[in-house]
Write an enzyme that holds these catalytic residues in place. Structure first.
Site, PDB file in Angstrom:
ATOM      1  N   LYS A 109     -10.687  -4.548  -3.382  1.00 11.29           N
ATOM      2  CA  LYS A 109     -11.516  -3.044  -3.646  1.00 11.29           C
ATOM      3  C   LYS A 109     -10.615  -2.058  -4.095  1.00 11.29           C
ATOM      4  O   LYS A 109     -11.039  -1.197  -4.631  1.00 11.29           O
ATOM      5  CB  LYS A 109     -12.407  -2.857  -2.514  1.00 11.29           C
ATOM      6  CG  LYS A 109     -12.024  -2.885  -1.036  1.00 11.29           C
ATOM      7  CD  LYS A 109     -13.265  -2.813  -0.175  1.00 11.29           C
ATOM      8  CE  LYS A 109     -12.598  -3.292   1.173  1.00 11.29           C
ATOM      9  NZ  LYS A 109     -13.580  -3.816   2.288  1.00 11.29           N
TER      10      LYS A 109
ATOM     11  N   LYS B 230      -5.063 -11.172  -5.672  1.00 18.23           N
ATOM     12  CA  LYS B 230      -6.427 -11.304  -4.891  1.00 18.23           C
ATOM     13  C   LYS B 230      -7.703 -10.283  -5.356  1.00 18.23           C
ATOM     14  O   LYS B 230      -7.177  -9.105  -5.583  1.00 18.23           O
ATOM     15  CB  LYS B 230      -6.163 -11.306  -3.193  1.00 18.23           C
ATOM     16  CG  LYS B 230      -5.869  -9.941  -2.788  1.00 18.23           C
ATOM     17  CD  LYS B 230      -6.187  -9.776  -1.201  1.00 18.23           C
ATOM     18  CE  LYS B 230      -6.365  -8.475  -0.779  1.00 18.23           C
ATOM     19  NZ  LYS B 230      -7.035  -8.126   0.330  1.00 18.23           N
TER      20      LYS B 230
ATOM     21  N   LYS C 234       0.884  -1.171  -0.037  1.00 19.06           N
ATOM     22  CA  LYS C 234       0.061   0.143   0.055  1.00 19.06           C
ATOM     23  C   LYS C 234       0.877   1.202  -0.138  1.00 19.06           C
ATOM     24  O   LYS C 234       0.394   2.318  -0.594  1.00 19.06           O
ATOM     25  CB  LYS C 234      -0.849  -0.020   1.115  1.00 19.06           C
ATOM     26  CG  LYS C 234      -2.027  -1.007   0.994  1.00 19.06           C
ATOM     27  CD  LYS C 234      -3.191  -0.997   1.812  1.00 19.06           C
ATOM     28  CE  LYS C 234      -4.190  -2.081   1.512  1.00 19.06           C
ATOM     29  NZ  LYS C 234      -5.595  -2.009   2.228  1.00 19.06           N
TER      30      LYS C 234
HETATM   31  P1  ATP Z   1      -8.469  -4.230   0.080  1.00 18.31           P
HETATM   32  O1  ATP Z   1      -9.015  -5.367  -0.854  1.00 18.31           O
HETATM   33  O2  ATP Z   1      -8.795  -2.861  -0.277  1.00 18.31           O
HETATM   34  O3  ATP Z   1      -6.784  -4.632   0.356  1.00 18.31           O
HETATM   35  P2  ATP Z   1      -9.541  -5.793   2.046  1.00 18.31           P
HETATM   36  O4  ATP Z   1     -10.959  -6.021   1.428  1.00 18.31           O
HETATM   37  O5  ATP Z   1      -8.726  -7.179   2.197  1.00 18.31           O
HETATM   38  O6  ATP Z   1      -9.088  -4.357   1.423  1.00 18.31           O
HETATM   39  P3  ATP Z   1     -10.730  -5.568   4.443  1.00 18.31           P
HETATM   40  O7  ATP Z   1     -12.026  -5.103   4.150  1.00 18.31           O
HETATM   41  O8  ATP Z   1     -10.343  -5.250   5.839  1.00 18.31           O
HETATM   42  O9  ATP Z   1      -9.794  -5.256   3.359  1.00 18.31           O
HETATM   43  O10 ATP Z   1     -11.156  -7.254   4.582  1.00 18.31           O
HETATM   44  C1  ATP Z   1     -11.958  -7.804   5.254  1.00 18.31           C
HETATM   45  C2  ATP Z   1     -11.832  -9.460   5.175  1.00 18.31           C
HETATM   46  O11 ATP Z   1     -11.771  -9.919   3.945  1.00 18.31           O
HETATM   47  C3  ATP Z   1     -10.622  -9.927   5.913  1.00 18.31           C
HETATM   48  O12 ATP Z   1     -10.619 -10.970   6.817  1.00 18.31           O
HETATM   49  C4  ATP Z   1      -9.664 -10.176   4.537  1.00 18.31           C
HETATM   50  O13 ATP Z   1      -8.824 -11.389   4.942  1.00 18.31           O
HETATM   51  C5  ATP Z   1     -10.875 -10.680   3.629  1.00 18.31           C
HETATM   52  N1  ATP Z   1     -10.388 -10.690   2.261  1.00 18.31           N
HETATM   53  C6  ATP Z   1     -10.027  -9.639   1.669  1.00 18.31           C
HETATM   54  N2  ATP Z   1      -9.913  -9.913   0.191  1.00 18.31           N
HETATM   55  C7  ATP Z   1     -10.228 -11.393   0.223  1.00 18.31           C
HETATM   56  C8  ATP Z   1      -9.927 -12.228  -0.753  1.00 18.31           C
HETATM   57  N3  ATP Z   1      -9.551 -11.884  -2.243  1.00 18.31           N
HETATM   58  N4  ATP Z   1     -10.308 -13.569  -0.699  1.00 18.31           N
HETATM   59  C9  ATP Z   1     -10.798 -13.833   0.629  1.00 18.31           C
HETATM   60  N5  ATP Z   1     -10.642 -13.164   1.564  1.00 18.31           N
HETATM   61  C10 ATP Z   1     -10.420 -11.834   1.402  1.00 18.31           C
END
Ligand code: ATP
Ligand code: LTN
Length: 339
Positions: free
Chosen positions: A199, A196, A111
């Site tokens: 968002k 992965k 990031k």
């Molecule tokens: P960003 O995608 O912007 O980095 P994020 O979606 O990882 O943000 P959070 O909203 O805090 O950040 O994530 C919430 C939960 O979703 C966490 O437990 C994270 O591990 C899970 N998560 C995020 N992306 C994935 C993915 N692609 N597959 C599975 N789990 C995910």
């Protein structure tokens, strides 16, 4: 007894990765022991945010979690900034962690690299100590998260162990509760299946939002990147050799409660796999959309749930912080003038 804690940031919309990797498990396991689920608004401040939007999205995320099936009678749902002990403990943990170990966090490196490390907020760097504080305040035994949070959980365990070793047993050392590979642990971007689903970063076409229109879900999945293989065994679960196809299988399996390798046997053509995956996702998300619309019409009801959640979380957090403060040698308030 198990104590579960997990958090989600009120950023953008929730995507299929968040849901299948984390939120779905929160809902499934909300009645196992005591469960604390938190909208981590302070973590969202680590990147520039519009104030009005942050406020709106914090309530929006709580609404969505309720729509996804969290039952306020079964779990404690609250907003991180409503329990001030989170930042109180974060400082003690910042004074326990080293620069070196925080600098090794891949999420920070990724990031910070985006906007240039010099411009990154200090909060982005210390993000993992606030996350550790979230977890340790509640003496959580289990932390359900996606695979991408594993490194932060390892750090949390290290910090808890170090603190306990130096100052006495204050914290429970938590276990990560990461779904097994292929069970939603890591949902990949549909356009770039080696990264992965996310968002922030990644294209809109690669990400399925929880409230995407059914037609949009179908279009995005029908255009998902696969590979050029054809033949009777082309549909198989092999994330290294076939990341795109395996991702679709993982999504289909997660949406239908099946095993991705077994699901593969039912399909020969990528087109059929895509159609089945899209149908399963649309079906899985349908009730969430309807519930969200109802809950959205009653923001005061959502706020009441959050207030009650914070009222229940607060005393648990305060008890742990008081123990941590005392253990580290801070003079308890109110004793200064006692003889
Ligand atoms: P960003 O995608 O912007 O980095 P994020 O979606 O990882 O943000 P959070 O909203 O805090 O950040 O994530 C919430 C939960 O979703 C966490 O437990 C994270 O591990 C899970 N998560 C995020 N992306 C994935 C993915 N692609 N597959 C599975 N789990 C995910
Ligand atoms: N960093 C996490 C969100 C988060 C969290 C937590 C998860 C903040 N505090 C405590 C579990 C426990 C992420 O998913 N990006």
């Amino acid at each position: 007894m198990t104590r579960v804690f997990s958090g989600i940031q009120p950023t953008g919309g929730v995507h299929l990765g968040n849901y299948l990797g984390a939120v779905r498990y929160w809902v499934e396991d909300q009645r196992d022991g005591e469960t604390f689920y938190c909208v981590v608004d302070l973590h969202a401040l680590t990147v520039p945010r519009d104030p009005a939007e942050l406020c709106r999205q914090t309530r929006g995320m709580a609404t969505l979690l309720l729509a996804a099936g969290l039952d306020p009678e079964a779990c404690n749902l609250f907003v991180q900034s409503h329990v001030p002990e989170h930042t109180g403990l974060a400082w003690l943990l910042e004074c326990t962690a080293s620069m070196g170990e925080l600098a090794r966090m891949t999420q920070f490196k990724d990031k910070a690299a985006k906007g240039g490390e010099e411009a990154a907020r200090v909060g982005l760097f210390t993000y993992p100590t606030l996350m550790a504080a979230d977890i340790l305040l509640y003496q959580a035994t289990h932390v359900p998260v996606g695979e991408d949070q594993r490194q932060h959980l390892e750090l949390t365990r290290d910090l808890a162990g170090r603190f306990n070793h130096r100052y006495g047993e204050v914290f429970t050392v938590p276990e990560p509760a990461i779904p097994p590979a292929g069970r939603g642990a890591r949902i990949m971007d549909l356009q770039e299946p080696t990264r992965k689903m996310s968002k922030s970063g990644g294209s809109d076409q690669g990400m399925i939002g929880l409230f995407d229109d059914p037609a949009v879900v179908e279009r995005k999945i029908s255009r998902a990147v696969t590979d050029a293989e054809s033949g009777p065994d082309a549909v198989r679960f092999d994330p290294d050799a076939k990341p795109g196809v395996s991702n679709l299988l993982q999504i289909l399996a997660a949406a239908t409660g099946a095993d991705p390798a077994e699901v593969a046997g039912a399909y020969r053509r990528y087109g059929d796999l895509k159609a089945a995956t899209a149908a399963a996702v649309v079906e899985m998300l349908r009730p969430l959309r309807a519930a969200y619309q109802d809950l959205e019409a009653d923001p005061a009801g959502v706020d009441r749930v959050l207030r009650r959640g914070a009222e229940r979380a607060g005393p648990v957090a305060a008890a742990t912080l008081a123990r941590a403060r005392e253990a580290i040698g801070l003079l308890p308030p109110g004793t200064a003038y006692q003889s």
